[in-house]
Design an enzyme around this catalytic site. Sequence first.
Site, PDB file in Angstrom:
ATOM      1  N   ASP A   2     -68.820  77.600   1.758  1.00 59.87           N
ATOM      2  CA  ASP A   2     -69.055  78.455   2.927  1.00 59.87           C
ATOM      3  C   ASP A   2     -67.814  78.637   3.796  1.00 59.87           C
ATOM      4  O   ASP A   2     -66.896  77.836   3.780  1.00 59.87           O
ATOM      5  CB  ASP A   2     -70.215  77.916   3.774  1.00 59.87           C
ATOM      6  N   GLU A  26     -71.749  73.771   4.252  1.00 62.85           N
ATOM      7  CA  GLU A  26     -71.234  72.468   4.705  1.00 62.85           C
ATOM      8  C   GLU A  26     -70.982  72.495   6.194  1.00 62.85           C
ATOM      9  O   GLU A  26     -71.019  71.457   6.869  1.00 62.85           O
ATOM     10  CB  GLU A  26     -69.937  72.120   3.955  1.00 62.85           C
ATOM     11  N   GLU A  27     -70.687  73.685   6.722  1.00 62.64           N
ATOM     12  CA  GLU A  27     -70.192  73.777   8.100  1.00 62.64           C
ATOM     13  C   GLU A  27     -71.293  73.791   9.144  1.00 62.64           C
ATOM     14  O   GLU A  27     -70.998  73.814  10.338  1.00 62.64           O
ATOM     15  CB  GLU A  27     -69.352  75.064   8.270  1.00 62.64           C
ATOM     16  N   ARG A  55     -59.400  56.683   0.166  1.00 68.86           N
ATOM     17  CA  ARG A  55     -59.637  55.522   1.019  1.00 68.86           C
ATOM     18  C   ARG A  55     -60.955  54.859   0.653  1.00 68.86           C
ATOM     19  O   ARG A  55     -61.975  55.536   0.576  1.00 68.86           O
ATOM     20  CB  ARG A  55     -59.709  55.990   2.471  1.00 68.86           C
ATOM     21  N   HIS A 103     -59.866  75.044  10.579  1.00 68.19           N
ATOM     22  CA  HIS A 103     -60.661  75.821  11.540  1.00 68.19           C
ATOM     23  C   HIS A 103     -59.770  76.634  12.484  1.00 68.19           C
ATOM     24  O   HIS A 103     -60.266  77.208  13.440  1.00 68.19           O
ATOM     25  CB  HIS A 103     -61.647  74.938  12.337  1.00 68.19           C
TER      26      HIS A 103
HETATM   27 NI    NI Z   1     -64.290  71.741   5.337  1.00 67.22          NI
END
Ligand code: NI
Length: 406
Positions: A93, A150-151, A190, A376
């Site tokens: 997305d 996802e956003e 990580r 973003h």
């Molecule tokens: Ni992202």
Amino acid sequence: MTSSEDLQNGTQPRPERLSALEPQLSAQLVTWRRHLHMNPEISFQEHQTAAYIAGELRGMPGLEVSQLTPTSVLAVRKGTRPGRTVLLRADIDALPILEENTFDFVSQHQGAMHACGHDGHTAILLGVARLVSEAPDWDGELRMIFQHAEEQSPGGAEELVFSTRLMDGVDVATGLHLNSQLPAGVVAVRPGAFMAAPDNIYLTILGRGGHAAHPEEAIDPIAIGAQVVTNLQHVVSRGVSALDALVVSVTYFQAGTTTNVIPDRAELKGTVRSFDPGLRERAPALIERVIRGVCEAHGARYEYRYENGYRPLINNDGVAETLRQVAVETVGEERTRLAQPTMGGEDFSAYLEKVPGAYFNVGSGNPELESGFPHHHPRFTIDEAALTTGVQMMYAAAVRLGKAEL
Ligand code: NI
């Protein structure tokens, strides 16, 4: 980049094919990414995006392509050799941002933009799908999920993981995020806590409106709200151990209409970020205690809502170590780094509720290409060389994680 020897990995078919294919595949990755970049769709509206992805996948023999939700796409490769079921995830997305880039493949959808790199993630997983499709056989089963939304909380992962059969039989999951703050070609992994739980708070302070010349007759929600914002910082600095990571940010404060009127209410919103589940559980009450105290002290009432966002993203130590080894073999020791934890959120954490897995970063920053803008940002872009690195990493990870015995 890697040499063919770096990708040697035992029984899996012709890893050298990856290098042989590289120039052609790299060009295809760029084509996919630019098409997606020009045609962004925001969360839960990825209809054309999903149709495009499904169309590309249907051209790859050996893959079963289906849609578990209206705007996500699943491609499955089943091998005849024993092995585990591995899930690879890309998010597809875009964001509601007006793009400010000027290259010739800028967004054609006014007000929507791939400003987080999900166009790249999608191209990378398509690249992996092509390689997997061309493999004569496979160890176990590979599921490649092109995930919507996802956003935007509650997120597409939540729907896929808890409302479909996607995760049935899956043994392990991985996915990547491009990272403009890391140089292109670098891979960062990580173990343990990697990304925060991004929760939200909503607060309305209910005062009493009146003439601005006579504040003694009003209950001023702006003055009280300002105290709330200031005092909320004590939650972090005085309410929680310095060793526990917590962020409380008030990001929205709306009240009033003009200079001579005290309004009767103020609306505030903000975000609360944490890793530790115990601290996360305590946060709503810690915050409300401050709100209640300040509002009571000044005679105001309030309405308060704490909304849980995505879970914190905690990588499985063993899977993270496997990915680190894959990174060393794929991009070399000098380009393999320990990822820094971030207070950003990511709904990949939903998959990790069901199976062990780990999420990792692939650098996409390059000063010469001005691809260092933060995610973003209206000028966000990537060094497309990172697409090839992403495919090499994801493919090698899929091979390694699919082995019956690690
Ligand atoms: Ni992202």
